[in-house]
Design a protein around this motif. Structure first.
Motif, PDB file in Angstrom:
ATOM      1  N   HIS A 168       0.860  -1.182   0.000  1.00 61.16           N
ATOM      2  CA  HIS A 168       0.000   0.000   0.000  1.00 61.16           C
ATOM      3  C   HIS A 168       0.894   1.228   0.000  1.00 61.16           C
ATOM      4  CE1 HIS A 168      -2.818  -3.002   1.689  1.00 61.16           C
ATOM      5  NE2 HIS A 168      -3.690  -2.336   0.964  1.00 61.16           N
ATOM      6  N   SER A 169       0.435   2.267  -0.646  1.00 61.56           N
ATOM      7  CA  SER A 169       1.217   3.498  -0.677  1.00 61.56           C
ATOM      8  C   SER A 169       1.090   4.238   0.643  1.00 61.56           C
ATOM      9  CB  SER A 169       0.733   4.405  -1.812  1.00 61.56           C
ATOM     10  OG  SER A 169      -0.521   4.972  -1.471  1.00 61.56           O
ATOM     11  N   GLY A 170       1.967   5.210   0.843  1.00 61.82           N
ATOM     12  CA  GLY A 170       1.922   6.036   2.041  1.00 61.82           C
ATOM     13  C   GLY A 170       0.804   7.051   2.009  1.00 61.82           C
ATOM     14  N   ASP A 171       0.159   7.244   0.850  1.00 64.14           N
ATOM     15  CA  ASP A 171      -0.939   8.188   0.726  1.00 64.14           C
ATOM     16  C   ASP A 171      -2.234   7.475   1.113  1.00 64.14           C
ATOM     17  OD1 ASP A 171      -2.412  10.434   0.194  1.00 64.14           O
ATOM     18  OD2 ASP A 171      -2.471  10.091  -1.975  1.00 64.14           O
ATOM     19  N   THR A 172      -2.319   7.136   2.395  1.00 63.80           N
ATOM     20  CA  THR A 172      -3.415   6.332   2.912  1.00 63.80           C
ATOM     21  C   THR A 172      -3.929   6.979   4.187  1.00 63.80           C
ATOM     22  OG1 THR A 172      -2.338   4.333   2.032  1.00 63.80           O
ATOM     23  CG2 THR A 172      -3.994   3.994   3.718  1.00 63.80           C
ATOM     24  N   ASP A 173      -5.213   6.916   4.402  1.00 67.50           N
ATOM     25  CA  ASP A 173      -5.833   7.404   5.625  1.00 67.50           C
ATOM     26  C   ASP A 173      -5.272   6.630   6.827  1.00 67.50           C
ATOM     27  OD1 ASP A 173      -8.407   6.596   7.536  1.00 67.50           O
ATOM     28  OD2 ASP A 173      -8.341   8.727   6.990  1.00 67.50           O
ATOM     29  N   ALA A 174      -5.103   7.307   7.950  1.00 64.77           N
ATOM     30  CA  ALA A 174      -4.506   6.685   9.142  1.00 64.77           C
ATOM     31  C   ALA A 174      -5.285   5.461   9.597  1.00 64.77           C
ATOM     32  CB  ALA A 174      -4.399   7.710  10.266  1.00 64.77           C
TER      33      ALA A 174
ATOM     34  N   ASP B  98      -7.079   3.478   7.750  1.00 61.50           N
ATOM     35  CA  ASP B  98      -6.795   2.413   6.782  1.00 61.50           C
ATOM     36  C   ASP B  98      -5.394   1.847   6.981  1.00 61.50           C
ATOM     37  OD1 ASP B  98      -9.310   2.475   5.631  1.00 61.50           O
ATOM     38  OD2 ASP B  98      -8.719   3.874   4.043  1.00 61.50           O
ATOM     39  N   MET B  99      -4.444   2.699   7.348  1.00 63.43           N
ATOM     40  CA  MET B  99      -3.100   2.203   7.655  1.00 63.43           C
ATOM     41  C   MET B  99      -3.163   1.149   8.746  1.00 63.43           C
ATOM     42  SD  MET B  99      -0.681   5.583   7.712  1.00 63.43           S
ATOM     43  CE  MET B  99      -0.223   6.460   6.234  1.00 63.43           C
ATOM     44  N   VAL B 100      -3.903   1.438   9.796  1.00 66.23           N
ATOM     45  CA  VAL B 100      -4.039   0.482  10.908  1.00 66.23           C
ATOM     46  C   VAL B 100      -4.677  -0.809  10.402  1.00 66.23           C
ATOM     47  CG1 VAL B 100      -5.165   0.060  13.135  1.00 66.23           C
ATOM     48  CG2 VAL B 100      -4.090   2.279  12.688  1.00 66.23           C
ATOM     49  N   LYS B 101      -5.732  -0.702   9.609  1.00 63.80           N
ATOM     50  CA  LYS B 101      -6.402  -1.889   9.065  1.00 63.80           C
ATOM     51  C   LYS B 101      -5.447  -2.702   8.179  1.00 63.80           C
ATOM     52  CE  LYS B 101     -11.027   0.116   9.155  1.00 63.80           C
ATOM     53  NZ  LYS B 101     -12.144   0.657   8.340  1.00 63.80           N
ATOM     54  N   TYR B 102      -4.690  -2.016   7.332  1.00 64.39           N
ATOM     55  CA  TYR B 102      -3.758  -2.714   6.441  1.00 64.39           C
ATOM     56  C   TYR B 102      -2.636  -3.396   7.222  1.00 64.39           C
ATOM     57  CZ  TYR B 102      -5.981  -0.105   2.607  1.00 64.39           C
ATOM     58  OH  TYR B 102      -6.873   0.426   1.704  1.00 64.39           O
ATOM     59  N   LEU B 103      -2.207  -2.774   8.303  1.00 63.52           N
ATOM     60  CA  LEU B 103      -1.167  -3.392   9.133  1.00 63.52           C
ATOM     61  C   LEU B 103      -1.719  -4.615   9.855  1.00 63.52           C
ATOM     62  CD1 LEU B 103       0.723  -0.273  10.489  1.00 63.52           C
ATOM     63  CD2 LEU B 103       1.570  -1.979   8.844  1.00 63.52           C
ATOM     64  N   ILE B 104      -2.958  -4.560  10.316  1.00 60.12           N
ATOM     65  CA  ILE B 104      -3.572  -5.741  10.930  1.00 60.12           C
ATOM     66  C   ILE B 104      -3.581  -6.894   9.931  1.00 60.12           C
ATOM     67  CG2 ILE B 104      -5.764  -6.724  11.754  1.00 60.12           C
ATOM     68  CD1 ILE B 104      -6.321  -3.905  13.009  1.00 60.12           C
ATOM     69  N   GLU B 105      -4.035  -6.614   8.714  1.00 60.00           N
ATOM     70  CA  GLU B 105      -4.072  -7.646   7.667  1.00 60.00           C
ATOM     71  C   GLU B 105      -2.678  -8.219   7.415  1.00 60.00           C
ATOM     72  OE1 GLU B 105      -5.750  -5.726   4.240  1.00 60.00           O
ATOM     73  OE2 GLU B 105      -7.724  -5.518   5.181  1.00 60.00           O
ATOM     74  N   ALA B 106      -1.679  -7.356   7.350  1.00 59.96           N
ATOM     75  CA  ALA B 106      -0.314  -7.809   7.065  1.00 59.96           C
ATOM     76  C   ALA B 106       0.239  -8.648   8.213  1.00 59.96           C
ATOM     77  CB  ALA B 106       0.587  -6.611   6.788  1.00 59.96           C
ATOM     78  N   HIS B 107      -0.006  -8.242   9.441  1.00 58.50           N
ATOM     79  CA  HIS B 107       0.445  -9.044  10.587  1.00 58.50           C
ATOM     80  C   HIS B 107      -0.230 -10.414  10.582  1.00 58.50           C
ATOM     81  CE1 HIS B 107       3.079  -6.489  13.048  1.00 58.50           C
ATOM     82  NE2 HIS B 107       2.379  -5.476  12.572  1.00 58.50           N
ATOM     83  N   GLU B 108      -1.495 -10.452  10.193  1.00 59.04           N
ATOM     84  CA  GLU B 108      -2.192 -11.733  10.126  1.00 59.04           C
ATOM     85  C   GLU B 108      -1.614 -12.631   9.039  1.00 59.04           C
ATOM     86  OE1 GLU B 108      -6.275 -10.389   9.929  1.00 59.04           O
ATOM     87  OE2 GLU B 108      -6.479 -10.550  12.121  1.00 59.04           O
ATOM     88  N   VAL B 109      -1.154 -12.055   7.955  1.00 59.53           N
ATOM     89  CA  VAL B 109      -0.463 -12.839   6.920  1.00 59.53           C
ATOM     90  C   VAL B 109       0.805 -13.457   7.515  1.00 59.53           C
ATOM     91  CG1 VAL B 109       0.885 -12.668   4.774  1.00 59.53           C
ATOM     92  CG2 VAL B 109      -1.372 -11.587   4.930  1.00 59.53           C
TER      93      VAL B 109
END
Length: 161
Positions: free
Chosen positions: A99-105, A107-118
């Motif tokens: 994901h790019s850095g041009d992301t809502d905060a 959404d950043m948290v949500k994307y990090l949760i998904e990545a940690h779960e991977v």
């Protein structure tokens, strides 16, 4: 498939197990490094009312991941294989979405949760074979990684409630 070293290791782990574990750890390394990069990217680019909290939290997370990738790579080396270490190798092995850095905060948290779960799922895939191989060192490493990632997911999820 990882490139093997040209020396024999006779420590009670079969060659078949050694290959499977090392390749599993290579995927874990790629996922962990991709998560490190994503977390660092979000650290640099987070904005909004939670800026300070998230900026500092993300720094703590990527600093921990920087140490973790070293431990995972060193375990691959101890098993007798060359650890992957390039972006092209990581791109082939990783299941973490970019994901790019041009992301809502939020959404950043949500994307990090998904990545940690991977990363958690990747680590769990290796446990059975490491247990079967009686490879306590890898089991210990995986248990420690699972503990860190599960706690991190809990903390990130707490920000969304």
């Amino acid at each position: 498939m990882l490139k093997q070293q040209f020396f024999e290791i006779n420590d009670g782990i079969t060659q078949e197990h050694r290959v499977t574990i090392a390749n599993g750890l290579a995927a874990l390394l790629a996922d962990s490094y991709s998560l490190y990069l994503k977390t660092h990217n979000f650290h640099w680019n987070v904005t909004g009312p939670m800026f300070n909290t998230l900026h500092l939290m993300f720094e703590t997370h990527y600093s921990e991941l920087a140490l973790a990738v070293d431990l995972i790579a060193e375990r691959i080396r101890a098993l007798g294989f060359i650890a992957p270490g390039s972006y092209s190798e990581f791109a082939k092995l990783s299941k973490v979405t970019e994901h790019s850095g041009d992301t809502d905060a939020t959404d950043m948290v949500k994307y990090l949760i998904e990545a940690h779960e991977v990363v958690i799922k990747t680590a769990r895939e290796i446990i059975a074979i490491a247990d079967e191989a009686n490879d306590q060192v890898t089991l210990d490493l995986l248990t420690q990684r699972l503990q860190v990632h599960e706690k991190t997911v809990w903390m990130l999820r707490s920000l969304l409630r």
